[in-house]
Design a protein around this motif. Structure first.
Motif, PDB file in Angstrom:
ATOM      1  N   ARG A  63       0.855  -0.859   0.072  1.00 27.65           N
ATOM      2  CA  ARG A  63      -0.260  -0.179  -0.285  1.00 27.65           C
ATOM      3  C   ARG A  63       0.833   1.178   0.375  1.00 27.65           C
ATOM      4  N   ALA A  64       2.320   0.827  -0.171  1.00 30.56           N
ATOM      5  CA  ALA A  64       2.917   2.216   0.905  1.00 30.56           C
ATOM      6  C   ALA A  64       3.602   2.740  -0.648  1.00 30.56           C
ATOM      7  N   SER A  65       3.005   1.718  -1.850  1.00 25.56           N
ATOM      8  CA  SER A  65       3.369   2.526  -3.420  1.00 25.56           C
ATOM      9  C   SER A  65       2.661   3.848  -3.222  1.00 25.56           C
ATOM     10  N   TYR A  66       0.818   3.755  -2.932  1.00 28.05           N
ATOM     11  CA  TYR A  66       0.478   5.600  -3.289  1.00 28.05           C
ATOM     12  C   TYR A  66       0.576   6.300  -2.354  1.00 28.05           C
ATOM     13  N   LYS A  67       1.857   6.134  -1.215  1.00 28.41           N
ATOM     14  CA  LYS A  67       2.051   7.049  -1.223  1.00 28.41           C
ATOM     15  C   LYS A  67       2.936   7.811  -1.412  1.00 28.41           C
ATOM     16  N   LEU A  68       4.222   7.147  -2.474  1.00 28.25           N
ATOM     17  CA  LEU A  68       4.692   7.639  -3.370  1.00 28.25           C
ATOM     18  C   LEU A  68       4.460   8.331  -4.974  1.00 28.25           C
ATOM     19  N   LEU A  69       3.067   7.375  -4.811  1.00 28.10           N
ATOM     20  CA  LEU A  69       2.461   8.064  -5.963  1.00 28.10           C
ATOM     21  C   LEU A  69       1.897   9.693  -5.986  1.00 28.10           C
ATOM     22  N   GLU A  70       0.831   9.591  -5.193  1.00 27.11           N
ATOM     23  CA  GLU A  70       0.310  11.147  -4.760  1.00 27.11           C
ATOM     24  C   GLU A  70       1.895  12.588  -4.758  1.00 27.11           C
ATOM     25  N   ILE A  71       3.089  11.690  -4.122  1.00 27.62           N
ATOM     26  CA  ILE A  71       3.985  12.794  -3.741  1.00 27.62           C
ATOM     27  C   ILE A  71       4.519  12.656  -5.063  1.00 27.62           C
ATOM     28  N   ASP A  72       4.637  11.784  -6.514  1.00 30.37           N
ATOM     29  CA  ASP A  72       5.603  11.981  -7.454  1.00 30.37           C
ATOM     30  C   ASP A  72       4.303  12.862  -8.017  1.00 30.37           C
ATOM     31  N   ASP A  73       3.595  12.505  -8.456  1.00 29.82           N
ATOM     32  CA  ASP A  73       2.281  13.197  -8.694  1.00 29.82           C
ATOM     33  C   ASP A  73       2.224  14.761  -8.495  1.00 29.82           C
ATOM     34  N   ARG A  74       2.514  15.272  -7.254  1.00 27.25           N
ATOM     35  CA  ARG A  74       2.345  16.745  -6.905  1.00 27.25           C
ATOM     36  C   ARG A  74       4.122  17.490  -7.264  1.00 27.25           C
ATOM     37  N   ASP A  75       5.028  16.846  -6.776  1.00 27.96           N
ATOM     38  CA  ASP A  75       6.574  17.395  -6.641  1.00 27.96           C
ATOM     39  C   ASP A  75       7.610  16.791  -7.971  1.00 27.96           C
ATOM     40  N   HIS A  76       6.382  16.462  -8.881  1.00 26.60           N
ATOM     41  CA  HIS A  76       7.677  15.838  -9.834  1.00 26.60           C
ATOM     42  C   HIS A  76       9.038  15.046 -10.114  1.00 26.60           C
ATOM     43  N   LEU A  77       9.447  14.487  -8.765  1.00 22.77           N
ATOM     44  CA  LEU A  77      10.318  13.242  -8.332  1.00 22.77           C
ATOM     45  C   LEU A  77      10.959  12.636  -9.590  1.00 22.77           C
ATOM     46  N   LEU A  78      10.047  11.408 -10.060  1.00 18.47           N
ATOM     47  CA  LEU A  78      10.473  10.104 -11.062  1.00 18.47           C
ATOM     48  C   LEU A  78      10.417  10.706 -12.424  1.00 18.47           C
ATOM     49  N   ARG A  79      11.705  11.352 -12.793  1.00 19.69           N
ATOM     50  CA  ARG A  79      11.975  11.254 -14.536  1.00 19.69           C
ATOM     51  C   ARG A  79      13.001  10.304 -14.764  1.00 19.69           C
ATOM     52  N   PRO A  80      12.101   9.871 -16.123  1.00 14.24           N
ATOM     53  CA  PRO A  80      13.512   9.499 -17.073  1.00 14.24           C
ATOM     54  C   PRO A  80      14.489   9.972 -17.064  1.00 14.24           C
ATOM     55  N   GLY A  81      15.599   8.553 -17.105  1.00 14.98           N
ATOM     56  CA  GLY A  81      16.871   9.145 -17.016  1.00 14.98           C
ATOM     57  C   GLY A  81      18.123   9.203 -15.698  1.00 14.98           C
ATOM     58  N   ILE A  82      16.960   9.941 -14.355  1.00 16.42           N
ATOM     59  CA  ILE A  82      17.723  10.301 -14.097  1.00 16.42           C
ATOM     60  C   ILE A  82      18.094   8.719 -12.953  1.00 16.42           C
ATOM     61  N   SER A  83      18.682   8.711 -11.258  1.00 19.41           N
ATOM     62  CA  SER A  83      19.569   7.721 -11.019  1.00 19.41           C
ATOM     63  C   SER A  83      18.228   7.531  -9.251  1.00 19.41           C
ATOM     64  N   VAL A  84      18.333   6.785  -9.006  1.00 16.39           N
ATOM     65  CA  VAL A  84      17.228   6.807  -7.315  1.00 16.39           C
ATOM     66  C   VAL A  84      17.840   5.594  -6.781  1.00 16.39           C
ATOM     67  N   VAL A  85      17.931   6.470  -5.514  1.00 16.51           N
ATOM     68  CA  VAL A  85      18.359   5.198  -4.472  1.00 16.51           C
ATOM     69  C   VAL A  85      16.845   4.639  -3.456  1.00 16.51           C
ATOM     70  N   ASP A  86      16.252   3.743  -3.247  1.00 13.57           N
ATOM     71  CA  ASP A  86      15.866   3.126  -2.126  1.00 13.57           C
ATOM     72  C   ASP A  86      16.360   2.865  -1.306  1.00 13.57           C
TER      73      ASP A  86
END
Length: 210
Positions: free
Chosen positions: A31-54
């Motif tokens: 269910r935590a997926s929806y937390k990140l989805l909502e935050i990303d919808d607002r703040d546009h963090l996840l963009r093609p080509g970037i590097s992410v460490v989770d």
């Protein structure tokens, strides 16, 4: 061990949770997926080509969202002391994210380039002793921030789950010392009764730039 009344109530709430049911229907790992989805919808963090460490990636809900939103471009690295079932397009490292060997593996995967975004949905195992649990949570926040300051590039971002309590305000001040922009987010999938919120820091201040 026989389930307690409290644990039975939690299980019943979890099963009936609309975000748990939605995650099952839509193929998300938590269910935590929806937390990140909502935050990303607002703040546009996840963009093609970037590097992410989770950090604290298992069972993979946030890494899954990052890979989905970024498409085939960019790098997603999940780190956790717990095992995680493989996710296509996600590099998973099992171990302590502050361990030199794990950090070296991260650097190799990134080709010694800096990280664009660090995610942390970490939370301590709850003992039920409030002061101990709060102290342990604050320790994890500091550890995740320490990792981020070492790994992020100058324009990088850091999204972390924190909890209101004795150490909350001091950690917000710490974030503001490190990042140009710091905002608080409380997504709908975060239960109302939960003290959890998410802090987003963006743009390292000059003294913290690599």
């Amino acid at each position: 061990m026989k389930p307690t009344r409290t644990s039975k109530a939690w299980i019943r709430e979890h099963i009936n949770d609309p975000f748990v049911q939605r995650a099952k229907r839509e193929g998300y790992r938590s269910r935590a997926s929806y937390k990140l989805l909502e935050i990303d919808d607002r703040d546009h963090l996840l963009r093609p080509g970037i590097s992410v460490v989770d950090l604290g990636a298992s069972p993979g809900g946030w890494s899954q969202v990052a890979r989905q939103r970024m498409g085939v471009h960019g790098k997603v690295i999940g780190v956790d002391v717990l095992p995680m079932e493989a996710l296509e397009g996600v590099n998973f490292l099992q171990g302590d994210f502050l361990a030199p060997a794990v950090q070296e593996q991260v650097r190799v995967l990134l080709g010694n380039r800096s990280v664009d975004l660090v995610l942390s949905d970490l939370a301590p195992n709850i003992s039920g002793v409030t002061l101990y649990d709060q102290a342990r949570a604050a320790e994890l926040w500091e550890m995740a921030l320490e990792f981020s300051l070492e790994a992020l590039g100058p324009e990088g971002g850091f999204l972390i789950k924190v909890f209101h309590g004795a150490d909350f305000e001091s950690f917000v001040r710490r974030m503001k010392q490190c990042f140009v922009r710091v905002v608080t987010r409380k997504p709908a999938a975060s239960r109302d009764r939960s003290s959890e919120v998410y802090l987003l820091g963006q743009g390292l201040k000059p003294k913290h730039k690599g």
